[in-house]
Design an enzyme around this catalytic site. Structure first.
Site, mmCIF file in Angstrom:
data_model
loop_
_atom_site.group_PDB
_atom_site.id
_atom_site.type_symbol
_atom_site.label_atom_id
_atom_site.label_comp_id
_atom_site.label_asym_id
_atom_site.label_seq_id
_atom_site.Cartn_x
_atom_site.Cartn_y
_atom_site.Cartn_z
ATOM 1 N N ARG A 43 27.348 -111.514 33.438
ATOM 2 C CA ARG A 43 28.291 -111.742 34.543
ATOM 3 C C ARG A 43 27.632 -112.567 35.638
ATOM 4 O O ARG A 43 28.257 -113.426 36.248
ATOM 5 C CB ARG A 43 28.777 -110.389 35.095
ATOM 6 C CG ARG A 43 29.768 -110.529 36.240
ATOM 7 C CD ARG A 43 30.361 -109.195 36.643
ATOM 8 N NE ARG A 43 29.481 -108.449 37.525
ATOM 9 C CZ ARG A 43 29.748 -107.218 37.958
ATOM 10 N NH1 ARG A 43 30.835 -106.597 37.579
ATOM 11 N NH2 ARG A 43 28.918 -106.609 38.765
ATOM 12 N N LYS B 239 34.638 -100.924 35.423
ATOM 13 C CA LYS B 239 35.605 -100.272 36.312
ATOM 14 C C LYS B 239 36.606 -101.281 36.877
ATOM 15 O O LYS B 239 37.797 -101.022 36.906
ATOM 16 C CB LYS B 239 34.886 -99.566 37.469
ATOM 17 C CG LYS B 239 33.884 -98.503 37.031
ATOM 18 C CD LYS B 239 33.266 -97.780 38.224
ATOM 19 C CE LYS B 239 32.395 -98.653 39.108
ATOM 20 N NZ LYS B 239 31.106 -99.056 38.490
ATOM 21 N N ARG C 242 30.764 -92.629 45.862
ATOM 22 C CA ARG C 242 29.460 -92.870 45.244
ATOM 23 C C ARG C 242 28.408 -91.880 45.711
ATOM 24 O O ARG C 242 27.276 -91.934 45.248
ATOM 25 C CB ARG C 242 28.987 -94.272 45.617
ATOM 26 C CG ARG C 242 29.162 -95.327 44.536
ATOM 27 C CD ARG C 242 28.730 -96.654 45.129
ATOM 28 N NE ARG C 242 28.316 -97.624 44.181
ATOM 29 C CZ ARG C 242 29.079 -98.605 43.699
ATOM 30 N NH1 ARG C 242 30.344 -98.689 44.047
ATOM 31 N NH2 ARG C 242 28.575 -99.496 42.891
ATOM 32 N N ARG D 246 27.055 -113.427 42.133
ATOM 33 C CA ARG D 246 26.643 -112.238 42.878
ATOM 34 C C ARG D 246 25.134 -112.098 42.842
ATOM 35 O O ARG D 246 24.530 -112.018 41.769
ATOM 36 C CB ARG D 246 27.317 -110.982 42.279
ATOM 37 C CG ARG D 246 28.727 -110.788 42.788
ATOM 38 C CD ARG D 246 29.410 -109.613 42.148
ATOM 39 N NE ARG D 246 28.698 -108.348 42.321
ATOM 40 C CZ ARG D 246 29.208 -107.165 42.006
ATOM 41 N NH1 ARG D 246 30.431 -107.095 41.507
ATOM 42 N NH2 ARG D 246 28.502 -106.071 42.193
ATOM 43 N N ARG E 124 20.034 -100.825 40.887
ATOM 44 C CA ARG E 124 21.414 -100.322 41.002
ATOM 45 C C ARG E 124 21.642 -99.164 40.035
ATOM 46 O O ARG E 124 22.278 -98.171 40.384
ATOM 47 C CB ARG E 124 22.417 -101.445 40.715
ATOM 48 C CG ARG E 124 22.499 -102.436 41.859
ATOM 49 C CD ARG E 124 23.079 -103.748 41.404
ATOM 50 N NE ARG E 124 24.478 -103.656 41.015
ATOM 51 C CZ ARG E 124 25.101 -104.608 40.316
ATOM 52 N NH1 ARG E 124 24.447 -105.681 39.915
ATOM 53 N NH2 ARG E 124 26.375 -104.470 40.034
#
Ligand code: ADP
Length: 189
Positions: free
Chosen positions: A128, A14, A89, A134, A146
């Site tokens: 990533r 996204k 969300r 992160r 998640r």
């Protein structure tokens, strides 16, 4: 106005695709994840509250993110349109967004939902995590949490937008150019 909800599970692409669309259609990009990470690095009171939830892959409370989006809409009164990335969300967020846009005499144009299988999502997020720093990309257990939270709390919004005839499914597997081509085609249709 052109108001796009760019939808999809964590790792669907996204953020990357938003940057393309933002340039191509001159839209303001609103990512609640980016805004929250900004609050965390600035160590604001809101950031301190959100950090533990984000690091474990859980959603922050609706009223926090709805308030953030409301502020950003107010800050960008002359925008030609918005790309909502990572928002809404939950059902409450989707309803609040419709209300906020209605107050401004506009509405969501389309919900473009990037579809990517779970194995590919986990692979992308772990990759990533190697350089994003992160905490929520750091291990498979948090990533799975998640994805589960997405399936339980967020995926039902597909029906919300289907009921408004705004849902468009987009294959999110392929090259960046292929995927941005598919998104543009859906917007221009
Ligand atoms: P991703 O899509 O890869 O999960 P985001 O940057 O969109 O990444 O979100 C990171 C985290 O920020 C989420 O796991 C959640 O804790 C929080 N967050 C972002 N957007 C929202 C939202 N709309 N509602 C609740 N929490 C959110």
């Amino acid at each position: 106005m052109l108001n796009i909800v760019l939808f999809g599970p964590p790792g669907a692409g996204k953020g990357t695709q938003s940057l393309n669309l933002m340039e191509k259609y001159s839209l303001v990009h609103l990512s609640t994840g980016d805004i929250l990470r900004g609050e965390v690095s600035a160590k604001t009171e809101l950031g301190l509250k959100a950090k533990a939830l984000m690091d474990t892959g859980n959603l922050v409370p609706d009223e926090i993110v709805i308030g953030m989006i409301n502020n950003k809409l107010e800050d960008n009164k002359s925008a030609k349109g918005f790309i909502f990335d990572g928002f809404p969300r939950t059902q409450a967020q989707a309803e609040a967004l419709d209300d906020l846009l209605k107050e401004k005499s506009t509405s969501i144009s389309k919900m473009l939902a990037l579809a990517v299988n779970d194995a590919e999502l986990i692979k992308r997020l772990l990759l990533r995590g190697k350089d994003s720093g992160r905490a929520d990309d750091a291990n498979e257990e948090i990533i799975t949490n998640r994805i589960n939270n997405y399936n339980n709390q967020t995926a039902p919004l597909i029906d919300f937008y289907k009921a408004q005839n705004k849902f468009v499914a987009i294959d999110g597997v392929g090259s960046l150019e292929e995927i941005s081509g598919r998104l543009s085609e859906a917007i221009d249709a």
